[in-house]
Design a protein around this motif. Structure first.
Motif, PDB file in Angstrom:
ATOM      1  N   PRO A   1      63.875  31.491 -31.842  1.00 32.37           N
ATOM      2  CA  PRO A   1      65.166  32.074 -31.469  1.00 32.37           C
ATOM      3  C   PRO A   1      66.134  32.100 -32.654  1.00 32.37           C
ATOM      4  O   PRO A   1      66.204  31.158 -33.439  1.00 32.37           O
ATOM      5  CB  PRO A   1      65.687  31.139 -30.372  1.00 32.37           C
ATOM      6  CG  PRO A   1      64.496  30.372 -29.910  1.00 32.37           C
ATOM      7  CD  PRO A   1      63.562  30.294 -31.075  1.00 32.37           C
TER       8      PRO A   1
ATOM      9  N   ALA B   1      77.897  39.122 -30.624  1.00 31.34           N
ATOM     10  CA  ALA B   1      77.075  37.923 -30.809  1.00 31.34           C
ATOM     11  C   ALA B   1      76.841  37.215 -29.480  1.00 31.34           C
ATOM     12  O   ALA B   1      75.718  36.789 -29.177  1.00 31.34           O
ATOM     13  CB  ALA B   1      77.741  36.981 -31.810  1.00 31.34           C
ATOM     14  N   LEU B   2      77.884  37.092 -28.683  1.00 32.47           N
ATOM     15  CA  LEU B   2      77.745  36.449 -27.375  1.00 32.47           C
ATOM     16  C   LEU B   2      76.781  37.224 -26.482  1.00 32.47           C
ATOM     17  O   LEU B   2      75.939  36.644 -25.802  1.00 32.47           O
ATOM     18  CB  LEU B   2      79.112  36.321 -26.694  1.00 32.47           C
ATOM     19  CG  LEU B   2      80.065  35.315 -27.327  1.00 32.47           C
ATOM     20  CD1 LEU B   2      81.494  35.565 -26.855  1.00 32.47           C
ATOM     21  CD2 LEU B   2      79.615  33.894 -27.005  1.00 32.47           C
TER      22      LEU B   2
ATOM     23  N   LEU C   1      74.381  39.236 -27.483  1.00 33.60           N
ATOM     24  CA  LEU C   1      73.026  39.097 -28.022  1.00 33.60           C
ATOM     25  C   LEU C   1      72.378  37.803 -27.552  1.00 33.60           C
ATOM     26  O   LEU C   1      71.178  37.758 -27.281  1.00 33.60           O
ATOM     27  CB  LEU C   1      73.046  39.139 -29.552  1.00 33.60           C
ATOM     28  CG  LEU C   1      73.232  40.511 -30.178  1.00 33.60           C
ATOM     29  CD1 LEU C   1      73.487  40.389 -31.670  1.00 33.60           C
ATOM     30  CD2 LEU C   1      72.022  41.386 -29.909  1.00 33.60           C
ATOM     31  N   ASP C   2      73.167  36.760 -27.438  1.00 37.64           N
ATOM     32  CA  ASP C   2      72.639  35.475 -26.966  1.00 37.64           C
ATOM     33  C   ASP C   2      72.439  35.451 -25.465  1.00 37.64           C
ATOM     34  O   ASP C   2      71.512  34.815 -24.968  1.00 37.64           O
ATOM     35  CB  ASP C   2      73.559  34.327 -27.391  1.00 37.64           C
ATOM     36  CG  ASP C   2      73.481  34.051 -28.882  1.00 37.64           C
ATOM     37  OD1 ASP C   2      72.461  34.393 -29.506  1.00 37.64           O
ATOM     38  OD2 ASP C   2      74.446  33.496 -29.420  1.00 37.64           O
ATOM     39  N   ASP C   3      73.294  36.156 -24.703  1.00 43.56           N
ATOM     40  CA  ASP C   3      73.186  36.196 -23.241  1.00 43.56           C
ATOM     41  C   ASP C   3      73.887  37.447 -22.723  1.00 43.56           C
ATOM     42  O   ASP C   3      75.101  37.451 -22.529  1.00 43.56           O
ATOM     43  CB  ASP C   3      73.798  34.948 -22.607  1.00 43.56           C
ATOM     44  CG  ASP C   3      73.605  34.901 -21.098  1.00 43.56           C
ATOM     45  OD1 ASP C   3      73.055  35.859 -20.505  1.00 43.56           O
ATOM     46  OD2 ASP C   3      74.017  33.885 -20.490  1.00 43.56           O
TER      47      ASP C   3
ATOM     48  N   PRO D   1      70.247  32.946 -33.671  1.00 42.99           N
ATOM     49  CA  PRO D   1      71.577  33.134 -33.076  1.00 42.99           C
ATOM     50  C   PRO D   1      72.060  34.571 -33.262  1.00 42.99           C
ATOM     51  O   PRO D   1      71.842  35.181 -34.307  1.00 42.99           O
ATOM     52  CB  PRO D   1      72.451  32.136 -33.830  1.00 42.99           C
ATOM     53  CG  PRO D   1      71.708  31.841 -35.091  1.00 42.99           C
ATOM     54  CD  PRO D   1      70.249  32.040 -34.797  1.00 42.99           C
ATOM     55  N   GLY D   2      72.703  35.107 -32.244  1.00 43.37           N
ATOM     56  CA  GLY D   2      73.164  36.494 -32.263  1.00 43.37           C
ATOM     57  C   GLY D   2      74.185  36.796 -33.337  1.00 43.37           C
ATOM     58  O   GLY D   2      74.232  37.910 -33.847  1.00 43.37           O
ATOM     59  N   ASP D   3      74.981  35.808 -33.729  1.00 38.47           N
ATOM     60  CA  ASP D   3      76.058  36.096 -34.675  1.00 38.47           C
ATOM     61  C   ASP D   3      75.579  36.241 -36.119  1.00 38.47           C
ATOM     62  O   ASP D   3      76.293  36.752 -36.958  1.00 38.47           O
ATOM     63  CB  ASP D   3      77.163  35.045 -34.596  1.00 38.47           C
ATOM     64  CG  ASP D   3      76.698  33.648 -34.958  1.00 38.47           C
ATOM     65  OD1 ASP D   3      75.469  33.413 -35.037  1.00 38.47           O
ATOM     66  OD2 ASP D   3      77.566  32.791 -35.139  1.00 38.47           O
ATOM     67  N   ARG D   4      74.363  35.857 -36.423  1.00 37.94           N
ATOM     68  CA  ARG D   4      73.914  35.900 -37.818  1.00 37.94           C
ATOM     69  C   ARG D   4      73.807  37.321 -38.343  1.00 37.94           C
ATOM     70  O   ARG D   4      74.073  37.567 -39.510  1.00 37.94           O
ATOM     71  CB  ARG D   4      72.602  35.160 -38.001  1.00 37.94           C
ATOM     72  CG  ARG D   4      71.435  35.831 -37.325  1.00 37.94           C
ATOM     73  CD  ARG D   4      70.172  35.006 -37.458  1.00 37.94           C
ATOM     74  NE  ARG D   4      69.103  35.676 -36.788  1.00 37.94           N
ATOM     75  CZ  ARG D   4      68.492  36.779 -37.228  1.00 37.94           C
ATOM     76  NH1 ARG D   4      68.856  37.307 -38.362  1.00 37.94           N
ATOM     77  NH2 ARG D   4      67.535  37.345 -36.547  1.00 37.94           N
TER      78      ARG D   4
END
Length: 154
Positions: free
Chosen positions: A140, A10-11, A13-15, A142-145
């Motif tokens: 945008p 997830a982190l 995916l976001d950055d 969130p990557g964790d979804r």
């Protein structure tokens, strides 16, 4: 894949430019242990690469479109796939189910360039029909979804 792996993904995916030290701090592991986990996720094919997200407006391609494409009857899919590499305005392509055969995402300098791409698709690339929509802006997510095992939408 455990909860820490899911959080690392997830982190990233976001950055995707986060360092192992920054990732490790976020999941409370050492940078070395974090690096080992990320390398394992890559070896397993869970993480297949890292990508830059472009601001198409900033590079002079402000017209972003989604085009649904139907090929002419009997046109070879493999030939179509290979031909897409020669159309730089196509930034993503998907073979899909349903009424159309493909969905393309295009980044064009304007309507004149988009029209040229449409003409080329029809005359040189086996396309019978195109239905396009203008994208107004990205939303945008969130990557964790994607990693949440619970099904929220019902």
């Amino acid at each position: 894949m455990d909860a820490i792996d899911r959080r690392l993904i997830a982190l990233l995916l976001d950055d995707a430019r986060l360092t192992y030290q920054e990732l490790g701090r976020a999941v409370r592991l050492s940078a070395n242990t974090t690096a080992d986990r990320v390398r394992r996720l890559r070896r397993q094919g869970i993480i297949s690469g890292y990508h830059a997200h472009l601001d198409y407006d900033a590079i002079g391609r402000p017209l972003i479109l989604i085009s649904d494409v139907r090929l002419r009857e009997g046109y070879d899919n493999k030939r179509f796939h290979e031909s897409l590499a020669g159309i730089p305005q196509i930034v993503e392509a998907f073979r899909v189910t349903g009424e159309y055969d493909y969905q393309l995402r295009l980044a064009c300098t304007g309507t004149t360039e988009f029209e040229r791409v449409l003409d080329a698709l029809k005359t040189e690339h086996g396309v019978r029909e195109v239905r396009s929509r203008l994208l107004l802006h990205d939303i945008p997510m969130p990557g964790d979804r994607i990693l949440d095992n619970r099904q929220r939408a019902r």
